[in-house]
Scaffold this active site. Structure first.
Site, PDB file in Angstrom:
ATOM      1  N   GLY A   1      22.275 -34.097  78.183  1.00  0.00           N
ATOM      2  CA  GLY A   1      23.373 -34.818  77.541  1.00  0.00           C
ATOM      3  C   GLY A   1      22.844 -35.651  76.379  1.00  0.00           C
TER       4      GLY A   1
ATOM      5  N   GLU B   1       0.105 -18.405  49.969  1.00  0.00           N
ATOM      6  CA  GLU B   1       0.087 -19.071  48.662  1.00  0.00           C
ATOM      7  C   GLU B   1       1.524 -19.394  48.268  1.00  0.00           C
ATOM      8  OE1 GLU B   1      -1.985 -16.715  45.759  1.00  0.00           O
ATOM      9  OE2 GLU B   1      -3.800 -16.635  47.003  1.00  0.00           O
TER      10      GLU B   1
ATOM     11  N   GLU C   1       2.843 -16.824  61.209  1.00  0.00           N
ATOM     12  CA  GLU C   1       2.155 -15.567  61.603  1.00  0.00           C
ATOM     13  C   GLU C   1       3.103 -14.379  61.419  1.00  0.00           C
ATOM     14  OE1 GLU C   1      -0.942 -15.358  61.986  1.00  0.00           O
ATOM     15  OE2 GLU C   1      -1.728 -17.202  62.878  1.00  0.00           O
TER      16      GLU C   1
ATOM     17  N   THR D   1       7.231 -13.872  59.741  1.00  0.00           N
ATOM     18  CA  THR D   1       8.563 -14.290  60.205  1.00  0.00           C
ATOM     19  C   THR D   1       9.122 -13.233  61.166  1.00  0.00           C
ATOM     20  OG1 THR D   1       9.719 -13.130  58.443  1.00  0.00           O
ATOM     21  CG2 THR D   1       9.029 -15.404  57.963  1.00  0.00           C
TER      22      THR D   1
HETATM   23  C1  LIG Z   1       4.001 -25.495  59.785  1.00  0.00           C
HETATM   24  C2  LIG Z   1       3.445 -24.272  59.122  1.00  0.00           C
HETATM   25  C3  LIG Z   1       2.133 -23.904  59.379  1.00  0.00           C
HETATM   26  C4  LIG Z   1       1.583 -22.791  58.733  1.00  0.00           C
HETATM   27  N1  LIG Z   1       0.258 -22.496  58.918  1.00  0.00           N
HETATM   28  C5  LIG Z   1      -0.332 -21.558  58.121  1.00  0.00           C
HETATM   29  C6  LIG Z   1      -1.769 -21.397  58.107  1.00  0.00           C
HETATM   30  O1  LIG Z   1      -2.505 -22.074  58.835  1.00  0.00           O
HETATM   31  N2  LIG Z   1      -2.299 -20.499  57.243  1.00  0.00           N
HETATM   32  C7  LIG Z   1      -1.537 -19.724  56.426  1.00  0.00           C
HETATM   33  O2  LIG Z   1      -2.108 -18.929  55.671  1.00  0.00           O
HETATM   34  N3  LIG Z   1      -0.173 -19.844  56.419  1.00  0.00           N
HETATM   35  C8  LIG Z   1       0.441 -20.755  57.241  1.00  0.00           C
HETATM   36  N4  LIG Z   1       1.805 -20.924  57.201  1.00  0.00           N
HETATM   37  C9  LIG Z   1       2.610 -20.086  56.325  1.00  0.00           C
HETATM   38  C10 LIG Z   1       3.534 -19.132  57.059  1.00  0.00           C
HETATM   39  O3  LIG Z   1       2.796 -18.097  57.652  1.00  0.00           O
HETATM   40  C11 LIG Z   1       4.588 -18.633  56.049  1.00  0.00           C
HETATM   41  O4  LIG Z   1       5.449 -19.736  55.805  1.00  0.00           O
HETATM   42  C12 LIG Z   1       5.364 -17.436  56.550  1.00  0.00           C
HETATM   43  O5  LIG Z   1       4.543 -16.303  56.592  1.00  0.00           O
HETATM   44  C13 LIG Z   1       6.578 -17.124  55.663  1.00  0.00           C
HETATM   45  O6  LIG Z   1       6.241 -17.108  54.318  1.00  0.00           O
HETATM   46  P1  LIG Z   1       7.110 -17.982  53.277  1.00  0.00           P
HETATM   47  O7  LIG Z   1       7.230 -19.352  53.820  1.00  0.00           O
HETATM   48  O8  LIG Z   1       6.552 -17.816  51.914  1.00  0.00           O
HETATM   49  O9  LIG Z   1       8.559 -17.337  53.336  1.00  0.00           O
HETATM   50  P2  LIG Z   1       9.078 -16.052  52.511  1.00  0.00           P
HETATM   51  O10 LIG Z   1       8.120 -14.934  52.659  1.00  0.00           O
HETATM   52  O11 LIG Z   1       9.456 -16.481  51.144  1.00  0.00           O
HETATM   53  O12 LIG Z   1      10.395 -15.681  53.325  1.00  0.00           O
HETATM   54  C14 LIG Z   1      11.661 -16.339  53.142  1.00  0.00           C
HETATM   55  C15 LIG Z   1      12.686 -15.584  53.981  1.00  0.00           C
HETATM   56  O13 LIG Z   1      12.816 -14.219  53.484  1.00  0.00           O
HETATM   57  C16 LIG Z   1      12.613 -13.315  54.552  1.00  0.00           C
HETATM   58  N5  LIG Z   1      11.971 -12.085  54.063  1.00  0.00           N
HETATM   59  C17 LIG Z   1      10.881 -11.976  53.272  1.00  0.00           C
HETATM   60  N6  LIG Z   1      10.580 -10.683  53.067  1.00  0.00           N
HETATM   61  C18 LIG Z   1      11.487  -9.951  53.771  1.00  0.00           C
HETATM   62  C19 LIG Z   1      11.705  -8.557  53.977  1.00  0.00           C
HETATM   63  N7  LIG Z   1      10.908  -7.621  53.435  1.00  0.00           N
HETATM   64  N8  LIG Z   1      12.751  -8.171  54.756  1.00  0.00           N
HETATM   65  C20 LIG Z   1      13.556  -9.096  55.342  1.00  0.00           C
HETATM   66  N9  LIG Z   1      13.405 -10.435  55.173  1.00  0.00           N
HETATM   67  C21 LIG Z   1      12.375 -10.852  54.406  1.00  0.00           C
HETATM   68  C22 LIG Z   1      11.697 -14.050  55.523  1.00  0.00           C
HETATM   69  O14 LIG Z   1      11.751 -13.463  56.816  1.00  0.00           O
HETATM   70  C23 LIG Z   1      12.280 -15.459  55.465  1.00  0.00           C
HETATM   71  O15 LIG Z   1      13.394 -15.545  56.282  1.00  0.00           O
HETATM   72  C24 LIG Z   1       2.394 -22.008  57.867  1.00  0.00           C
HETATM   73  C25 LIG Z   1       3.721 -22.383  57.636  1.00  0.00           C
HETATM   74  C26 LIG Z   1       4.239 -23.501  58.223  1.00  0.00           C
HETATM   75  C27 LIG Z   1       5.661 -23.910  57.904  1.00  0.00           C
END
Ligand SMILES: Cc1cc2nc3c(=O)[nH]c(=O)nc-3n(C[C@H](O)[C@H](O)[C@H](O)COP(=O)(O)OP(=O)(O)OC[C@H]3O[C@@H](n4cnc5c(N)ncnc54)[C@H](O)[C@@H]3O)c2cc1C
Length: 410
Positions: A364, A151, A388, A390
């Site tokens: 290149g 979300e 799935e 980060t």
């Molecule tokens: C192309 C694409 C396809 C996707 N497909 C799906 C899908 O089909 N279904 C679905 O439900 N989701 C999907 N996602 C979502 C994806 O799983 C999330 O983007 C991902 O889990 C990261 O969440 P966020 O983007 O909110 O980043 P955030 O959680 O906001 O993270 C931002 C940064 O903070 C870091 N961070 C956060 N918490 C911590 C912590 N505790 N310690 C250290 N670092 C931390 C993260 O590692 C990252 O570097 C998709 C995303 C993309 C871009």
């Protein structure tokens, strides 16, 4: 395919299983060669289009043909048990196929990968009624799976999600917004996580199956313009009074977090496989190019700098392949695989970025040009350390598992 089969030979499969593995990998390779790889560049250029008026997403024409072919060839339900009209093969083989389809086109591979996640979770946590209804339809490709977890305010921290699920008579009603949803517009059966007891926070979440058919409260509101994976739509979904039948609860009410943790663990093996597939595609292009490109009067392959690069890159691809296949084999053998799934995802997604970067370097200036494919692999590879869970999250999973072990001498 020799590389994969050599590893399979160390896993102790019997003659019949070995024959089946070879047959399925052959079939997948043939389909990739005929139906996916030749269209990958075109699908990347065309991308997916969102029709605001109808809320529909139009995929490249070839995508619909690929879905049909995968279904007709029984490749959409490889690990679904035969009693539910699947092929009843292993999770290891399924992931090897995931590598192969990712090598042909990473965006298209999500159709296959999310299908696997969907049926695996339904088979593990679904009610008998849901299994009987959904598994045969997923096996034939009549239904296509997806995941509705993320979300706008809940990504890595899924426990913070806000989408509300309320019981009303013989069904549940859902209100909220999900974003970054892959397979959007082509998937019609999603695994979904929502809040059934908001006062309990992450202990009040429940997992369900939600269908798009005859569900006007399920609305696609936008699709994202993105760096890579252009052949797959990533969309925002508004759940505006969407309904879920009672039989579609996965696991227990308020215990959805454990269902999602299971899904994420298994799917991380798949991302390891996807990452290896993209890396392998880039490596093959580079290893071929250096044989024909001449500079200083010789093929660039004859320079030791190039030879050592090939050695390093192939070593990393092989190691990442071993990592995802061994995690998959652990799952098949019903061992605890979650730490190894995270290792496979973490390592595979890091080396795929290195391999695709180096593949451009070895081409290149031509590597920077669309015609040579490696720039697409580079863009597609960049998602693998993000979704799935980060790679920072993977390090949390691995370090927790490591800290729980006692390495002190007895
Ligand atoms: C192309 C694409 C396809 C996707 N497909 C799906 C899908 O089909 N279904 C679905 O439900 N989701 C999907 N996602 C979502 C994806 O799983 C999330 O983007 C991902 O889990 C990261 O969440 P966020 O983007 O909110 O980043 P955030 O959680 O906001 O993270 C931002 C940064 O903070 C870091 N961070 C956060 N918490 C911590 C912590 N505790 N310690 C250290 N670092 C931390 C993260 O590692 C990252 O570097 C998709 C995303 C993309 C871009």
């Amino acid at each position: 395919m020799k590389d994969l089969l050599q590893i399979f030979a160390t896993f102790g499969y019997n003659e019949e299983e070995t024959e089946q593995n070879e047959m399925v990998l052959d079939l997948m390779d043939e389909l990739c060669k005929k139906e996916i790889e030749p269209y990958a560049q075109e699908m990347d250029e065309i991308g997916c289009k969102f029709e605001v008026e109808t809320g529909k997403i139009i995929y490249p024409e070839q995508t619909y043909k690929i879905v049909k072919k995968l279904g007709e060839n029984d490749l959409m339900g490889l690990a679904i048990p035969e009693e539910f009209e699947g092929v009843g093969l292993s999770f290891t083989l399924t992931n090897a196929c995931y590598e192969r389809i990712s090598r042909a086109d990473a965006g298209t591979s999500l159709l296959f990968g999310l299908q696997n996640s969907s049926y695996d979770v339904i088979e593990t946590f679904g009610t008998d009624e849901a299994k009987e209804y959904y598994l045969p339809k997923l096996a034939s490709g009549q239904l296509i799976g997806g995941l509705l977890f993320t979300e706008p305010g809940a990504g890595s921290d899924l426990g913070a999600l806000k989408t509300k699920v309320v019981e009303e008579g013989d069904h549940y009603v859902v209100n909220g917004t999900k974003n970054f949803i892959s397979n959007a517009g082509i998937a019609n059966t999603y695994l979904f996580l929502g809040s059934t007891s908001p006062e309990k926070g992450s202990r009040g979440l429940t997992a369900f199956i939600i269908e798009t058919e005859n569900n006007p409260g399920f609305k696609i509101t936008r699709i994202e313009e993105k760096l890579g994976l252009h052949s797959n739509a990533t969309a925002e979904v508004l759940l505006d009074g969407a309904v879920i039948p009672k039989r579609n609860v996965l696991g227990e009410i308020d215990r959805g977090f454990s269902v999602v943790l299971y899904e994420l663990s298994a799917a991380r093996i798949g991302i390891g496989a996807q990452a290896v597939g993209i890396a392998d595609a880039a490596y093959r292009k580079a290893a071929t190019y250096v044989k024909t490109r001449k500079q200083f009067g010789k093929p660039i392959e004859s320079f030791q700098a190039t030879q050592w690069k090939l050695a390093d890159l192939y070593t990393k691809i092989h190691t990442a392949r071993l990592a995802y296949l061994s995690a998959a084999r652990m799952k098949d053998l019903k061992q605890d695989f979650s730490e190894y799934a995270s290792i496979a995802k973490l390592y595979g997604s890091e080396i795929t970025q290195e391999v695709t970067t180096e593949a451009i370097q070895m081409h290149g200036g031509y590597g920077y040009i669309k015609e040579y494919d490696v720039e697409r692999y580079y863009r597609d590879a960049r998602i693998t350390p993000i979704y799935e869970g980060t790679n920072e999250v993977q390090r949390i999973v691995i370090s927790r598992a490591e800290m729980a072990k006692d390495y002190a001498p007895e």
